[in-house]
Design an enzyme around this catalytic site. Structure first.
Site, PDB file in Angstrom:
ATOM      1  N   THR A  17       1.105  -1.422  -0.062  1.00 43.64           N
ATOM      2  CA  THR A  17       0.141  -0.056   0.063  1.00 43.64           C
ATOM      3  C   THR A  17       0.819   1.116  -0.036  1.00 43.64           C
ATOM      4  O   THR A  17       0.563   2.269  -0.773  1.00 43.64           O
ATOM      5  CB  THR A  17      -0.838  -0.095   1.220  1.00 43.64           C
ATOM      6  OG1 THR A  17      -1.696  -1.253   1.212  1.00 43.64           O
ATOM      7  CG2 THR A  17      -1.772   1.278   1.442  1.00 43.64           C
ATOM      8  N   SER A  62       1.952  -7.785  -0.831  1.00 40.30           N
ATOM      9  CA  SER A  62       2.942  -8.777  -0.096  1.00 40.30           C
ATOM     10  C   SER A  62       2.173 -10.045   0.344  1.00 40.30           C
ATOM     11  O   SER A  62       2.952 -10.971   0.709  1.00 40.30           O
ATOM     12  CB  SER A  62       3.298  -8.061   1.503  1.00 40.30           C
ATOM     13  OG  SER A  62       2.140  -7.975   2.402  1.00 40.30           O
ATOM     14  N   SER A  63       1.013 -10.241  -0.041  1.00 37.39           N
ATOM     15  CA  SER A  63       0.346 -11.627   0.017  1.00 37.39           C
ATOM     16  C   SER A  63       1.266 -12.511  -1.197  1.00 37.39           C
ATOM     17  O   SER A  63       1.190 -13.786  -1.088  1.00 37.39           O
ATOM     18  CB  SER A  63      -1.024 -11.508  -0.144  1.00 37.39           C
ATOM     19  OG  SER A  63      -1.779 -10.610   0.772  1.00 37.39           O
ATOM     20  N   THR A  93       2.177  -4.598   4.589  1.00 30.17           N
ATOM     21  CA  THR A  93       2.034  -4.859   5.898  1.00 30.17           C
ATOM     22  C   THR A  93       1.614  -6.342   6.165  1.00 30.17           C
ATOM     23  O   THR A  93       1.885  -6.943   7.099  1.00 30.17           O
ATOM     24  CB  THR A  93       1.264  -3.912   6.796  1.00 30.17           C
ATOM     25  OG1 THR A  93      -0.415  -4.133   6.269  1.00 30.17           O
ATOM     26  CG2 THR A  93       1.430  -2.521   6.678  1.00 30.17           C
ATOM     27  N   ASP A  94       0.821  -7.018   5.039  1.00 32.92           N
ATOM     28  CA  ASP A  94       0.091  -8.359   5.489  1.00 32.92           C
ATOM     29  C   ASP A  94       1.132  -9.514   5.948  1.00 32.92           C
ATOM     30  O   ASP A  94       1.001 -10.137   6.835  1.00 32.92           O
ATOM     31  CB  ASP A  94      -0.465  -8.736   4.239  1.00 32.92           C
ATOM     32  CG  ASP A  94      -1.966  -7.848   3.951  1.00 32.92           C
ATOM     33  OD1 ASP A  94      -2.199  -7.063   5.006  1.00 32.92           O
ATOM     34  OD2 ASP A  94      -2.624  -7.859   2.955  1.00 32.92           O
ATOM     35  N   THR A 169       3.986  -9.398  15.019  1.00 36.69           N
ATOM     36  CA  THR A 169       2.617  -9.940  14.431  1.00 36.69           C
ATOM     37  C   THR A 169       1.968  -8.775  13.956  1.00 36.69           C
ATOM     38  O   THR A 169       1.835  -7.737  14.542  1.00 36.69           O
ATOM     39  CB  THR A 169       1.884 -10.562  15.412  1.00 36.69           C
ATOM     40  OG1 THR A 169       3.010 -11.803  15.795  1.00 36.69           O
ATOM     41  CG2 THR A 169       0.866 -11.209  14.842  1.00 36.69           C
ATOM     42  N   THR A 279       2.501 -21.564  20.478  1.00 36.75           N
ATOM     43  CA  THR A 279       1.322 -21.168  21.161  1.00 36.75           C
ATOM     44  C   THR A 279       0.459 -20.241  20.140  1.00 36.75           C
ATOM     45  O   THR A 279       0.844 -19.500  19.309  1.00 36.75           O
ATOM     46  CB  THR A 279       1.418 -20.452  22.391  1.00 36.75           C
ATOM     47  OG1 THR A 279       0.017 -19.837  22.664  1.00 36.75           O
ATOM     48  CG2 THR A 279       2.188 -19.163  22.489  1.00 36.75           C
ATOM     49  N   GLN A 280      -0.931 -20.530  20.313  1.00 36.85           N
ATOM     50  CA  GLN A 280      -1.896 -19.522  19.275  1.00 36.85           C
ATOM     51  C   GLN A 280      -1.849 -18.147  20.118  1.00 36.85           C
ATOM     52  O   GLN A 280      -2.415 -17.444  19.383  1.00 36.85           O
ATOM     53  CB  GLN A 280      -3.204 -20.221  19.291  1.00 36.85           C
ATOM     54  CG  GLN A 280      -3.287 -21.663  18.628  1.00 36.85           C
ATOM     55  CD  GLN A 280      -4.447 -22.338  18.650  1.00 36.85           C
ATOM     56  OE1 GLN A 280      -5.547 -21.606  19.035  1.00 36.85           O
ATOM     57  NE2 GLN A 280      -4.507 -23.549  18.223  1.00 36.85           N
ATOM     58  N   CYS A 281      -1.528 -17.949  21.355  1.00 37.93           N
ATOM     59  CA  CYS A 281      -1.571 -16.642  21.944  1.00 37.93           C
ATOM     60  C   CYS A 281      -0.470 -15.754  21.434  1.00 37.93           C
ATOM     61  O   CYS A 281       0.329 -16.302  21.111  1.00 37.93           O
ATOM     62  CB  CYS A 281      -1.321 -16.830  23.296  1.00 37.93           C
ATOM     63  SG  CYS A 281      -2.606 -17.939  24.319  1.00 37.93           S
TER      64      CYS A 281
END
Ligand code: ASP
Length: 344
Positions: A17, A62-63, A93-94, A169, A279-281
């Site tokens: 972007t 970026s995808s 950013t993705d 992230t 971890t998913q956290c």
């Protein structure tokens, strides 16, 4: 601040972007010619630095970024390493957190700043966040103390914070503040001044830069959910040639205790597939053995991913499996913090 006349910064524009402007006739967003960056952001001239650029052609959303693009970025940095004081990678950013993590592993002994930035609004739009991100990134990439670069790391600068790239992230599609680093403090924060968090920055050993350009993509992320079936887990582990599986687990690294599940994990580890517990956290760490549900994974041979992000786990595995075929060597290095990506 560096001696302005000598400071030189290389922009590597990959797309995203940040590089978009509005077509005057149609109003649609289109990539702008990056060599015209000084026309778009004339403020950059005020630094008095020598600014050069390399633009991907065509620019990538970026995808569409892949390890090939990381190899290209690493190659550009290697070729220009001695001619520039710092590098700024403009990126969508993705997947920026993946790319910054990958580059951190690929650039061993990095002694100069490699700052990723982008924006939520195109550079050509009135309320854009691109200019501020770009200008602050330039200031950070040029910053020196006692003749040494202040941040010799791969970082992500966004909104008002510089994070270690392999700790980030993307956690917001909407806000200008699009990234988080749940397990590591910012390396710098910008307000009236840019305040550096010296004790958080990793300083180089002054060894020569080593650029690793072999990445092995044969891995997958298996995100657990209540009700995940035996068939799904079985298929994941039996994909031909798969070298590593990231188990994205619940909370502090927990997984279902079904015997079939533990058995499949154990068999995979026994066959030399690297299984890593992440971890998913977004904040906090895997603690294998804290609950019975994670103790059994440790016994089965799963590697503790501690507080690593999924982005850093993916790219660390690509890097390590690219370097070696020996599962014991890979497990040993996975368990170490190689570029400050996890707390050990
Ligand atoms: N889809 C865009 C990209 O990641 C979004 C952005 O640049 O922020 O390339």
């Amino acid at each position: 601040m560096a001696d302005n006349k000598k400071t030189s910064i290389l922009f590597i524009y990959t797309g995203g972007t940040i590089g978009m402007v509005q077509d005057q006739d149609t109003g649609a967003l289109k990539p702008f010619r990056f060599d015209n960056i000084l026309e778009e952001v004339p403020e950059l001239r005020k630094f008095g630095f020598n600014l050069s650029s390399y633009a991907f052609n065509p620019p990538l959303d970026s995808s569409n970024i892949s390890p090939d693009a990381w190899i290209k970025i690493a190659g550009i940095i290697e070729q220009n390493y001695h001619s520039f004081d710092g590098f700024i990678v403009l990126h969508g950013t993705d997947t920026m957190a993946f790319s910054a993590s990958a580059l951190s592993f690929m650039l061993e002994n990095l002694g100069k700043p490699v700052i990723f930035t982008g924006s939520q609004l195109p550079i050509g739009s009135l309320r854009t966040d691109a200019k501020e991100n770009l200008i602050s990134s330039v200031e950070i990439a040029a910053a020196v103390k006692n003749g040494e670069p202040l941040v010799p790391e791969v970082g992500i600068f966004f909104e008002n914070r510089l994070y270690r790239g392999n700790r980030t992230t993307k956690n917001n599609t909407e806000d200008f503040n699009a990234f988080m680093s749940g397990n590591y403090p910012p390396l710098a924060e910008s307000g009236v001044h840019i305040r550096y968090n010296y004790s958080a920055i990793r300083y180089a050993t002054h060894e020569p830069l080593i650029v690793h350009q072999k990445l092995d993509e044969r891995l997958l992320i298996l995100k657990l959910f209540p009700g995940i079936s035996r068939q799904v887990v079985e298929s994941a582990f039996s994909i031909g040639g798969i070298r590593a599986v990231i188990l994205e687990t619940f909370g502090a690294g927990n997984a279902p205790e079904h015997d079939w599940f533990i058995q499949l994990v154990k068999e995979a580890c026994g066959q030399g597939i690297i299984v890593m517990n992440v971890t998913q956290c977004n904040t906090g760490s895997v603690e294998m053995g804290m609950y019975e549900t994670s103790r059994r994974l440790a016994v089965a041979g799963v590697v503790n991913g501690r507080d690593i992000t999924t982005e850093a786990a993916v790219t660390k595995l690509m890097y390590l499996t690219g370097v070696s075929d020996d599962p014991a060597w890979i497990v040993k290095h996975l368990s170490m913090s190689l570029r400050g990506e996890m707390t050990v």
